[in-house]
Design an enzyme around this catalytic site. Structure first.
Site, PDB file in Angstrom:
ATOM      1  N   HIS A 171      50.651 146.169 106.678  1.00 56.00           N
ATOM      2  CA  HIS A 171      51.782 146.026 107.604  1.00 56.00           C
ATOM      3  C   HIS A 171      51.355 145.527 108.986  1.00 56.00           C
ATOM      4  O   HIS A 171      52.027 144.709 109.602  1.00 56.00           O
ATOM      5  CB  HIS A 171      52.494 147.384 107.721  1.00 56.00           C
ATOM      6  CG  HIS A 171      53.921 147.313 108.131  1.00 56.00           C
ATOM      7  ND1 HIS A 171      54.892 148.144 107.632  1.00 56.00           N
ATOM      8  CD2 HIS A 171      54.565 146.511 109.002  1.00 56.00           C
ATOM      9  CE1 HIS A 171      56.059 147.857 108.171  1.00 56.00           C
ATOM     10  NE2 HIS A 171      55.881 146.864 109.013  1.00 56.00           N
ATOM     11  N   TYR A 190      59.558 152.143 106.725  1.00 55.60           N
ATOM     12  CA  TYR A 190      61.004 152.093 107.013  1.00 55.60           C
ATOM     13  C   TYR A 190      61.685 153.387 106.561  1.00 55.60           C
ATOM     14  O   TYR A 190      62.837 153.633 106.918  1.00 55.60           O
ATOM     15  CB  TYR A 190      61.694 150.897 106.325  1.00 55.60           C
ATOM     16  CG  TYR A 190      61.150 149.536 106.704  1.00 55.60           C
ATOM     17  CD1 TYR A 190      60.367 149.352 107.836  1.00 55.60           C
ATOM     18  CD2 TYR A 190      61.430 148.412 105.925  1.00 55.60           C
ATOM     19  CE1 TYR A 190      59.857 148.103 108.174  1.00 55.60           C
ATOM     20  CE2 TYR A 190      60.927 147.159 106.264  1.00 55.60           C
ATOM     21  CZ  TYR A 190      60.140 147.019 107.381  1.00 55.60           C
ATOM     22  OH  TYR A 190      59.649 145.777 107.701  1.00 55.60           O
ATOM     23  N   LYS A 219      54.837 147.553 101.900  1.00 55.88           N
ATOM     24  CA  LYS A 219      53.727 147.415 102.860  1.00 55.88           C
ATOM     25  C   LYS A 219      52.939 148.704 103.031  1.00 55.88           C
ATOM     26  O   LYS A 219      53.513 149.795 103.063  1.00 55.88           O
ATOM     27  CB  LYS A 219      54.292 146.976 104.228  1.00 55.88           C
ATOM     28  CG  LYS A 219      55.209 145.761 104.114  1.00 55.88           C
ATOM     29  CD  LYS A 219      55.730 145.250 105.433  1.00 55.88           C
ATOM     30  CE  LYS A 219      56.803 144.189 105.208  1.00 55.88           C
ATOM     31  NZ  LYS A 219      58.171 144.717 105.250  1.00 55.88           N
ATOM     32  N   ASP A 254      62.581 142.930 100.382  1.00 62.22           N
ATOM     33  CA  ASP A 254      61.443 143.240 101.251  1.00 62.22           C
ATOM     34  C   ASP A 254      61.614 144.642 101.815  1.00 62.22           C
ATOM     35  O   ASP A 254      62.620 144.931 102.457  1.00 62.22           O
ATOM     36  CB  ASP A 254      61.385 142.244 102.416  1.00 62.22           C
ATOM     37  CG  ASP A 254      60.193 142.532 103.324  1.00 62.22           C
ATOM     38  OD1 ASP A 254      59.089 142.071 102.986  1.00 62.22           O
ATOM     39  OD2 ASP A 254      60.371 143.232 104.340  1.00 62.22           O
TER      40      ASP A 254
END
Ligand SMILES: NC(=O)c1ccc[n+]([C@@H]2O[C@H](COP(=O)([O-])OP(=O)(O)OC[C@H]3O[C@@H](n4cnc5c(N)ncnc54)[C@H](OP(=O)(O)O)[C@@H]3O)[C@@H](O)[C@H]2O)c1
Length: 322
Positions: free
Chosen positions: A119, A57, A86, A52
């Protein structure tokens, strides 16, 4: 034993492994890109087939490098692996959605995503600045409606850029609104769930509507940088320690087994090789109904991820809880 917890659940595209590796790191604080790259390689060697990640990030490239290394060395083929990433909030403009997934595809060095999630439901100012702020330090919003963003995500499925699409951090009303208008229904929702926050109403609603539900922060993220002194500590709970002793397992394993037995997919994050191994050893024991009940009793509606940079946005999801 453990027949009630499957290794995968059905999803459009291919089966979705019920245990994946989470990769949310605050770079430099809770893991470097190199540590993360190593963690993904360890996970794949240990048998994980689900990773994931997220554009926001900032570490998709490291994840992609690790996947490439493990495909190049013959451990897996791309088709063996389930990759979730995402769509970030600065690409909610329907005209920018395709460009965003293409960035993720380049970072991950693959030509398709297995599951692409919106997201969060609220939009930030269009562009590559992922956290756009004004001169007073406030987040700059955009007013794109997540229903329009979703329509652009549906086109990604048709273009073969992702096999399945879903949502994250939506509340029940927002999820219903999307279900009412979607041509391709969200296949999955990724939301916070752990023993301190069972999130039962939303979990049940999504399951009743045919969605798989992925629990993020399944361990209530003990390494979170925003922990408050008064926050309870999951790993210190006597109920969990007692069950762990009886089962000959760790507290983390008891917590994750509890979530799996509730029919959830889990994505524990770790950059520590021994923990990555431990977090995958969940299929050789069971919790009884009374043990499940005891773990459930820890629920105290403790949300850890408030996504509060969007708090003043019309599509902020958690207003009712403030
Ligand atoms: N959709 C969203 O908005 C959203 C939000 C949050 C999270 N997520 C996803 O969900 C994943 C998991 O959530 P999370 O990272 O917030 O929290 P988490 O998985 O609940 O906890 C991660 C923390 O637990 C530690 N840990 C892992 N396994 C352990 C074990 N066996 N024993 C003791 N400590 C252990 C890790 O330390 P080390 O790494 O140092 O080993 C890290 O500090 C994320 O990585 C991300 O992929 C999504």
């Amino acid at each position: 034993m453990s027949s009630e917890v499957p290794l995968t659940v059905p999803m459009p595209g291919k089966p979705y492994p019920t245990v994946g590796l989470g990769t949310f790191t605050i770079l430099g604080e809770t893991g470097t890109e190199e540590e993360l790259c190593n963690a993904v390689k360890v996970a794949i060697s240990e048998g994980y087939r689900h990773i994931d990640c997220a554009l926001a990030y900032g570490n998709e490239k490291g994840v992609g490098d690790a996947i490439k290394a493990k495909t190049d060395d013959g451990t897996i083929t791309r088709n063996d692996l389930y990759i979730t990433t995402k769509l970030w909030n600065t690409y909610h403009n329907p005209d920018h959605v395709k460009e965003a997934i293409k960035k993720s595809l380049r970072n991950l060095q693959t030509d398709y995503i297995d599951l692409y999630l919106m997201h969060r439901p609220f939009a930030l100012k269009d562009g590559d600045d992922l956290f756009p702020k004004d001169s007073d330090g406030n987040m700059v919003f955009a007013d794109h409606d997540y229903v329009d963003t979703w329509k652009a995500m549906e086109k990604l499925v048709k273009a073969g850029l992702t096999k399945a699409i879903g949502i994250s951090n939506f509340n029940k009303e927002q999820t219903q609104r999307l279900l009412d208008s979607a041509r391709i229904k969200p296949a999955n929702i990724q939301i916070e769930v752990h023993p301190y926050f069972l999130n039962e109403t939303l979990v049940n609603f999504c399951k009743q509507n045919g969605m798989t539900v992925t629990a993020y922060a399944p361990l209530a993220n003990p390494g979170r940088t925003w922990k408050k002194a008064e926050d309870p500590v999951l790993f210190e709970e006597q109920i969990l320690k007692d069950i762990a002793t009886v089962k000959g397992k760790s507290v983390a394993q008891v917590v994750m087994r509890f979530l799996l037995q509730r029919g959830l997919v889990i994505i524990p994050k770790s950059i520590t090789p021994a923990r990555i191994t431990e977090n995958f050893q969940l299929f050789d024991f069971d919790l009884s109904a009374s043990e499940m009940q005891k773990v459930s009793s820890l629920d105290r509606h403790l949300r850890l991820y408030w996504e509060d940079d969007g708090i003043n946005h019309q599509h902020y999801p958690f207003t009712a809880e403030l």
